[in-house]
Scaffold this motif. Structure first.
Motif, mmCIF file in Angstrom:
data_model
loop_
_atom_site.group_PDB
_atom_site.id
_atom_site.type_symbol
_atom_site.label_atom_id
_atom_site.label_comp_id
_atom_site.label_asym_id
_atom_site.label_seq_id
_atom_site.Cartn_x
_atom_site.Cartn_y
_atom_site.Cartn_z
ATOM 1 N N GLN A 249 0.830 -1.208 0.000
ATOM 2 C CA GLN A 249 0.000 0.000 0.000
ATOM 3 C C GLN A 249 0.867 1.262 0.000
ATOM 4 O O GLN A 249 0.572 2.224 -0.718
ATOM 5 C CB GLN A 249 -0.923 -0.016 1.220
ATOM 6 C CG GLN A 249 -2.010 -1.083 1.157
ATOM 7 C CD GLN A 249 -2.733 -1.261 2.479
ATOM 8 O OE1 GLN A 249 -2.112 -1.254 3.550
ATOM 9 N NE2 GLN A 249 -4.052 -1.423 2.430
ATOM 10 N N ALA A 250 1.935 1.261 0.776
ATOM 11 C CA ALA A 250 2.830 2.418 0.825
ATOM 12 C C ALA A 250 3.541 2.613 -0.507
ATOM 13 O O ALA A 250 3.670 3.746 -1.002
ATOM 14 C CB ALA A 250 3.843 2.239 1.957
ATOM 15 N N VAL A 287 -5.594 5.871 -4.332
ATOM 16 C CA VAL A 287 -4.838 5.699 -3.087
ATOM 17 C C VAL A 287 -5.801 5.455 -1.921
ATOM 18 O O VAL A 287 -5.569 4.584 -1.064
ATOM 19 C CB VAL A 287 -3.951 6.926 -2.807
ATOM 20 C CG1 VAL A 287 -3.388 6.878 -1.387
ATOM 21 C CG2 VAL A 287 -2.815 7.001 -3.824
ATOM 22 N N LEU A 288 -6.887 6.215 -1.890
ATOM 23 C CA LEU A 288 -7.881 6.043 -0.820
ATOM 24 C C LEU A 288 -8.472 4.640 -0.837
ATOM 25 O O LEU A 288 -8.630 4.004 0.218
ATOM 26 C CB LEU A 288 -8.992 7.093 -0.980
ATOM 27 C CG LEU A 288 -10.105 7.063 0.083
ATOM 28 C CD1 LEU A 288 -9.542 7.365 1.459
ATOM 29 C CD2 LEU A 288 -11.205 8.067 -0.282
ATOM 30 N N GLN A 304 -8.605 0.203 -12.198
ATOM 31 C CA GLN A 304 -9.206 0.928 -13.322
ATOM 32 C C GLN A 304 -8.964 2.432 -13.202
ATOM 33 O O GLN A 304 -8.609 3.097 -14.184
ATOM 34 C CB GLN A 304 -10.703 0.634 -13.383
ATOM 35 C CG GLN A 304 -11.034 -0.802 -13.732
ATOM 36 C CD GLN A 304 -12.520 -1.100 -13.601
ATOM 37 O OE1 GLN A 304 -13.205 -0.550 -12.743
ATOM 38 N NE2 GLN A 304 -13.025 -1.989 -14.437
ATOM 39 N N VAL A 305 -9.159 2.960 -12.004
ATOM 40 C CA VAL A 305 -8.973 4.399 -11.792
ATOM 41 C C VAL A 305 -7.520 4.789 -12.055
ATOM 42 O O VAL A 305 -7.230 5.827 -12.671
ATOM 43 C CB VAL A 305 -9.394 4.796 -10.361
ATOM 44 C CG1 VAL A 305 -9.013 6.248 -10.072
ATOM 45 C CG2 VAL A 305 -10.890 4.606 -10.180
ATOM 46 N N THR A 306 -6.589 3.957 -11.619
ATOM 47 C CA THR A 306 -5.171 4.245 -11.844
ATOM 48 C C THR A 306 -4.831 4.210 -13.324
ATOM 49 O O THR A 306 -4.048 5.033 -13.818
ATOM 50 C CB THR A 306 -4.291 3.248 -11.072
ATOM 51 O OG1 THR A 306 -4.674 3.228 -9.699
ATOM 52 C CG2 THR A 306 -2.829 3.632 -11.164
ATOM 53 N N SER A 307 -5.408 3.259 -14.048
ATOM 54 C CA SER A 307 -5.164 3.176 -15.497
ATOM 55 C C SER A 307 -5.627 4.439 -16.207
ATOM 56 O O SER A 307 -4.907 5.001 -17.044
ATOM 57 C CB SER A 307 -5.885 1.961 -16.082
ATOM 58 O OG SER A 307 -5.317 0.757 -15.625
ATOM 59 N N PHE A 308 -6.824 4.908 -15.876
ATOM 60 C CA PHE A 308 -7.337 6.117 -16.526
ATOM 61 C C PHE A 308 -6.620 7.377 -16.026
ATOM 62 O O PHE A 308 -6.497 8.356 -16.767
ATOM 63 C CB PHE A 308 -8.845 6.213 -16.333
ATOM 64 C CG PHE A 308 -9.614 5.250 -17.180
ATOM 65 C CD1 PHE A 308 -9.703 5.434 -18.556
ATOM 66 C CD2 PHE A 308 -10.221 4.132 -16.632
ATOM 67 C CE1 PHE A 308 -10.397 4.534 -19.358
ATOM 68 C CE2 PHE A 308 -10.912 3.218 -17.418
ATOM 69 C CZ PHE A 308 -10.997 3.428 -18.791
ATOM 70 N N THR A 309 -6.150 7.342 -14.794
ATOM 71 C CA THR A 309 -5.319 8.438 -14.308
ATOM 72 C C THR A 309 -4.042 8.531 -15.138
ATOM 73 O O THR A 309 -3.585 9.625 -15.494
ATOM 74 C CB THR A 309 -4.949 8.214 -12.829
ATOM 75 O OG1 THR A 309 -6.138 8.248 -12.037
ATOM 76 C CG2 THR A 309 -3.987 9.282 -12.336
ATOM 77 N N SER A 310 -3.484 7.372 -15.471
ATOM 78 C CA SER A 310 -2.268 7.324 -16.275
ATOM 79 C C SER A 310 -2.468 7.968 -17.648
ATOM 80 O O SER A 310 -1.664 8.810 -18.076
ATOM 81 C CB SER A 310 -1.821 5.873 -16.447
ATOM 82 O OG SER A 310 -0.752 5.767 -17.363
#
Length: 323
Positions: A249-250, A287-288, A304-310
């Motif tokens: 997580q960190a 992260v949350l 999914q959120v991280t992929s679209f953030t990328s």
């Protein structure tokens, strides 16, 4: 005689099953419906495709800093190679994990091989077909640019894609997945995109490559965190299994937020780069989720959120370089 009768009357001790517990279920095997077109599309894991777009966007943006002319044909060809490799490695993982039994118990979307929905050989052939497509388009890029040494780079990319979970000693089973993802989905993809367009590598391409690589690693961490218990049972020693849940997580938090430190530095020279902070909303959301999730399935949303953030990050950084 009494001792013998007592010895015979002892109930037999049950042996604990080894390996994946799914393999030890009793009862006749249930019939599984053949894979549908939807199953094949799901196995391509389209949610990971934004990771193929990000380095091409950043690399193309960096190329415009060297040459004002937009090399759209080469950029699209690089994108096609990235897509084909990404889909190919997803099918290759489906095949390799399936025949090893790693996917017998899954939290995420079902697999073709592990779910017995398709023959392993068929899944393997589809994976090889996408690798071949990447090789063909890559060859066209080499012919167009005259950079013949890139054939070796392309070959290394395909070999690395296969041995992520394939072969006798896959590096994805030995806590090396994040390192190779950083190198190939970050450095090689971004810098390679810049190079084939302008035969130069400005320092902005290096900064962007590191950012793209970190975000790709974050997606892999979210995936491995979701499967940490199943991977541990199956003997798959991912980085998450090795370092544990809290450290994962960190590390995920570091990988997701560090790219915004890079873009803040680039914004000193390219002010539009401050707009990448819009994508920080998605980063903070992922992260949350990673820190507060209660069930492994919630981590699919984080992935999914991280992929679209990328891809949002890549698009905004591309704009900054182009402006």
């Amino acid at each position: 005689m009494a001792a013998q009768s007592r010895k015979r009357s002892r109930p037999a001790q049950k042996r604990r099953p080894h390996g994946n517990p799914q393999k030890h279920k009793s009862g006749a095997p249930q019939a599984v419906a053949p894979a549908t077109a939807r199953d094949w599309v799901a196995a391509a894991r389209l949610r990971t495709l934004p990771l193929a777009i990000t380095p091409v966007l950043i690399g193309t943006g960096a190329a415009t800093l060297v040459d004002d002319q937009f090399h759209w044909a080469l950029a699209l060809a690089c994108l096609a190679v990235a897509f084909a490799l990404q889909i190919g490695v997803n099918y290759a993982n489906d095949y390799s994990d399936g025949i090893r039994g790693t996917d017998d118990v899954r939290v995420g979307p079902g697999r073709l091989t592990g779910g017995k929905k398709a023959k392993p050989r068929t899944v393997l052939l589809v994976a090889l077909a996408f690798f071949a497509l990447a090789a063909i388009v890559g060859l066209a890029i080499v012919v167009r640019t005259g950079q013949w040494w890139l054939l070796a780079v392309g070959a290394v990319c395909i070999v690395a894609a296969w041995f992520y979970t394939g072969g006798k000693r896959p590096y994805g089973y030995n806590a090396m997945g994040e390192l190779f993802v950083f190198v190939f989905f970050g450095l090689v993809a971004t810098i390679g995109t810049t190079w084939v367009q302008v035969q130069a590598i400005p320092q902005e391409a290096w900064f962007g490559a590191v950012a793209a690589g970190l975000l790709a690693c974050a997606v892999l961490l979210a995936n491995n965190l979701r499967d940490i218990d199943q991977d541990r049972l199956a003997g798959k020693r991912t980085l998450s299994v090795l370092i544990g849940r809290r450290a994962t997580q960190a590390l995920f938090t570091l990988f997701v937020l560090a790219p915004f430190g890079i873009s803040a530095f680039l914004a000193l020279f390219y002010p539009v780069a401050w707009l990448t902070m819009i994508a920080l909303l998605g980063a903070l959301s992922s992260v949350l989720i990673v820190w507060t999730y209660r069930t492994p399935r919630e981590l699919i949303t984080a992935l999914q959120v991280t992929s679209f953030t990328s891809v949002a990050y890549g698009a905004l950084l591309f704009w900054a370089f182009l402006a």
